[in-house]
Design an enzyme around this catalytic site. Structure first.
Site, PDB file in Angstrom:
ATOM      1  CE  LYS A 115      63.403  68.554  64.573  1.00  0.00           C
ATOM      2  NZ  LYS A 115      62.017  68.174  64.165  1.00  0.00           N
ATOM      3  CE  LYS A 197      63.615  71.485  71.741  1.00  0.00           C
ATOM      4  NZ  LYS A 197      62.474  71.616  71.051  1.00  0.00           N
ATOM      5  CE  LYS A 200      58.527  65.557  70.623  1.00  0.00           C
ATOM      6  NZ  LYS A 200      57.293  65.864  70.099  1.00  0.00           N
TER       7      LYS A 200
HETATM    8  P1  TYM Z   1      57.088  69.596  69.172  1.00  0.00           P
HETATM    9  O1  TYM Z   1      56.231  68.422  69.149  1.00  0.00           O
HETATM   10  O2  TYM Z   1      58.496  69.557  69.227  1.00  0.00           O
HETATM   11  O3  TYM Z   1      56.653  70.189  70.782  1.00  0.00           O
HETATM   12  C1  TYM Z   1      55.339  70.312  71.028  1.00  0.00           C
HETATM   13  C2  TYM Z   1      55.027  71.346  71.945  1.00  0.00           C
HETATM   14  O4  TYM Z   1      55.961  71.436  73.201  1.00  0.00           O
HETATM   15  C3  TYM Z   1      56.552  72.434  73.339  1.00  0.00           C
HETATM   16  N1  TYM Z   1      58.044  72.134  73.789  1.00  0.00           N
HETATM   17  C4  TYM Z   1      58.367  72.715  75.115  1.00  0.00           C
HETATM   18  N2  TYM Z   1      57.952  73.796  75.796  1.00  0.00           N
HETATM   19  C5  TYM Z   1      58.762  73.824  77.010  1.00  0.00           C
HETATM   20  N3  TYM Z   1      59.801  73.276  77.257  1.00  0.00           N
HETATM   21  C6  TYM Z   1      60.431  72.377  76.272  1.00  0.00           C
HETATM   22  N4  TYM Z   1      61.688  71.815  76.667  1.00  0.00           N
HETATM   23  C7  TYM Z   1      59.344  72.106  75.370  1.00  0.00           C
HETATM   24  N5  TYM Z   1      59.911  70.974  74.217  1.00  0.00           N
HETATM   25  C8  TYM Z   1      58.854  71.061  73.566  1.00  0.00           C
HETATM   26  C9  TYM Z   1      57.053  73.111  72.204  1.00  0.00           C
HETATM   27  O5  TYM Z   1      57.092  74.588  71.962  1.00  0.00           O
HETATM   28  C10 TYM Z   1      55.603  72.636  71.277  1.00  0.00           C
HETATM   29  O6  TYM Z   1      54.598  73.767  71.646  1.00  0.00           O
HETATM   30  N6  TYM Z   1      56.757  72.169  65.000  1.00  0.00           N
HETATM   31  C11 TYM Z   1      56.091  71.614  66.158  1.00  0.00           C
HETATM   32  C12 TYM Z   1      54.590  71.125  65.846  1.00  0.00           C
HETATM   33  C13 TYM Z   1      53.644  72.009  65.180  1.00  0.00           C
HETATM   34  C14 TYM Z   1      53.047  73.052  65.590  1.00  0.00           C
HETATM   35  C15 TYM Z   1      52.356  73.469  64.327  1.00  0.00           C
HETATM   36  C16 TYM Z   1      52.940  73.720  66.627  1.00  0.00           C
HETATM   37  C17 TYM Z   1      53.715  71.693  63.678  1.00  0.00           C
HETATM   38  N7  TYM Z   1      52.767  72.555  63.395  1.00  0.00           N
HETATM   39  C18 TYM Z   1      51.475  74.409  64.475  1.00  0.00           C
HETATM   40  C19 TYM Z   1      52.181  75.034  66.597  1.00  0.00           C
HETATM   41  C20 TYM Z   1      51.332  75.295  65.540  1.00  0.00           C
HETATM   42  C21 TYM Z   1      56.949  70.848  67.124  1.00  0.00           C
HETATM   43  O7  TYM Z   1      57.604  70.191  66.286  1.00  0.00           O
HETATM   44  O8  TYM Z   1      56.582  70.833  68.309  1.00  0.00           O
END
Ligand code: TYM
Length: 334
Positions: A115, A197, A200
């Site tokens: 990032k 991966k 978004k």
């Molecule tokens: P975020 O918003 O980027 O993604 C949300 C969830 O989607 C999963 N994910 C994927 N899984 C499989 N293939 C992909 N290409 C893919 N892209 C995203 C992510 O692993 C995630 O589970 N930091 C976290 C949000 C967060 C969080 C937390 C998660 C904040 N606090 C506490 C768990 C527990 C995030 O940015 O996810």
């Protein structure tokens, strides 16, 4: 433990358009866990502002994400679905945990490095301490399990380290959480570069299927997906593009990679890609129509926000008071 059940916490950022990766890697696996676990699912808007956001857009996206949780099948009577920013305990605990986290640990986080490279003009302290806020999210509810995609594993490890460090000083304050990775779909790759991966924030819209893409767009993106010149539908490392499409097909249809290989034996990539596209459309269509209904129901969504926000605050406050006492903050006079 809450009411005799283990506790589960997860969250998603309301940044950008949610992708098929978010759905298959996370959201889809969250449904039906509420019988076994006491579930908390947060729309993590505090995390979102680590990169610049348009305020009104962020507000709208957060609301849409909350509605999408429900559209995906999370019953808000059985799952606590709420905005992170409505529970001040997240930020308060994050501050305390910051004081138990080392710069060296945070420096190793690959997501921070990625990032920071992407937003070189805005490498702010929030971006750096992002994993500490994530640890606070999880530890605030004493979560036993955290369902996430593989990209979040490093953040789960640091959460465990921080919790263990804190417990070693103050006694058993935090439950040590375990990651919970779905058997399939934990790492959905970009359709344009299978070594990355699906994300978004990818600038190439053809690389990601967005959850609100219409059927024609979905089919078109799969037709354009980068594959190889092997001309055989095989589930193997040497064919990462095809392997990713098989993964997607399997999660959407419930079939196994072996069955898929057999089904498309001797058939061309064109036919296979079309089948994957159609399988995805059949998963997205009901999700989209349920979402369209829900988002119109303003009073229902407002009620969920209020009631679940109160519930989250109640449980968060319990842990926070305990932690504040442990570190030596004066007790409140009532
Ligand atoms: P975020 O918003 O980027 O993604 C949300 C969830 O989607 C999963 N994910 C994927 N899984 C499989 N293939 C992909 N290409 C893919 N892209 C995203 C992510 O692993 C995630 O589970 N930091 C976290 C949000 C967060 C969080 C937390 C998660 C904040 N606090 C506490 C768990 C527990 C995030 O940015 O996810």
């Amino acid at each position: 433990m809450l009411d005799g059940k283990k506790v589960l916490f997860s969250g998603m950022q309301a940044t950008g358009n949610l992708t098929l990766g978010n759905y298959l890697g996370a959201l889809k696996n969250w449904v039906n866990l509420s019988e076994e676990y006491e579930c908390f699912y947060s729309v993590v808007d505090l995390h979102s502002i680590t990169v610049r956001q348009d305020p009104s857009e962020l507000r709208q996206r957060a609301r849409k994400l909350l509605a999408l949780y429900i559209a995906a099948g999370l019953d808000p009577e059985k799952n606590c679905i709420y905005y992170q920013s409505h529970v001040s305990g997240h930020a308060e605990l994050a501050w305390i945990l910051n004081c138990f986290t080392y710069m060296g640990e945070l420096n190793r986080m690959t997501q921070f490095k990625d990032k920071a490279a992407k937003h070189a003009d805005n490498i702010n302290a929030g971006l750096f301490t992002y994993p500490v806020l994530m640890a606070a999210d999880i530890l605030l509810y004493q979560a036993d399990v955290v369902p996430v995609g593989k990209d979040q594993l490093q953040h789960l490890e640091i959460t465990r380290d921080i919790a263990q460090r804190f417990n070693a000083i103050y006694g058993d304050v935090f439950t040590i959480p375990e990651p919970f990775i779905g058997k399939t779909g934990a790492k959905i790759a970009s359709l344009q570069d299978p070594s990355k991966k699906m994300s978004k924030s990818d600038e190439n819209a053809n690389a990601s299927i967005y959850l609100m893409d219409d059927p024609d767009t979905v089919i078109r993106k799969f037709k354009r997906a980068v594959t190889d010149s092997e001309a055989q539908v095989r589930y193997r490392e040497e064919q990462p593009g095809i392997r990713n499409l098989i993964d997607i097909y399997c999660v959407c249809t419930g079939k196994s990679p072996e069955d898929t290989e057999k089904e498309f034996d001797g058939k061309g990539y064109g036919e296979f890609k079309l089948a994957v596209g159609e399988a995805v459309v059949s998963v997205l269509k009901p999700l989209q129509s349920r979402f369209a209904e829900l988002i119109k129901d303003k009073s229902y969504i407002d009620r969920v926000i209020k009631e679940n926000g109160d519930k989250a605050n109640y449980f968060a406050a319990k842990t926070l008071r305990k932690v504040q006492k442990k570190v030596g903050f004066p007790e409140r006079v009532r």
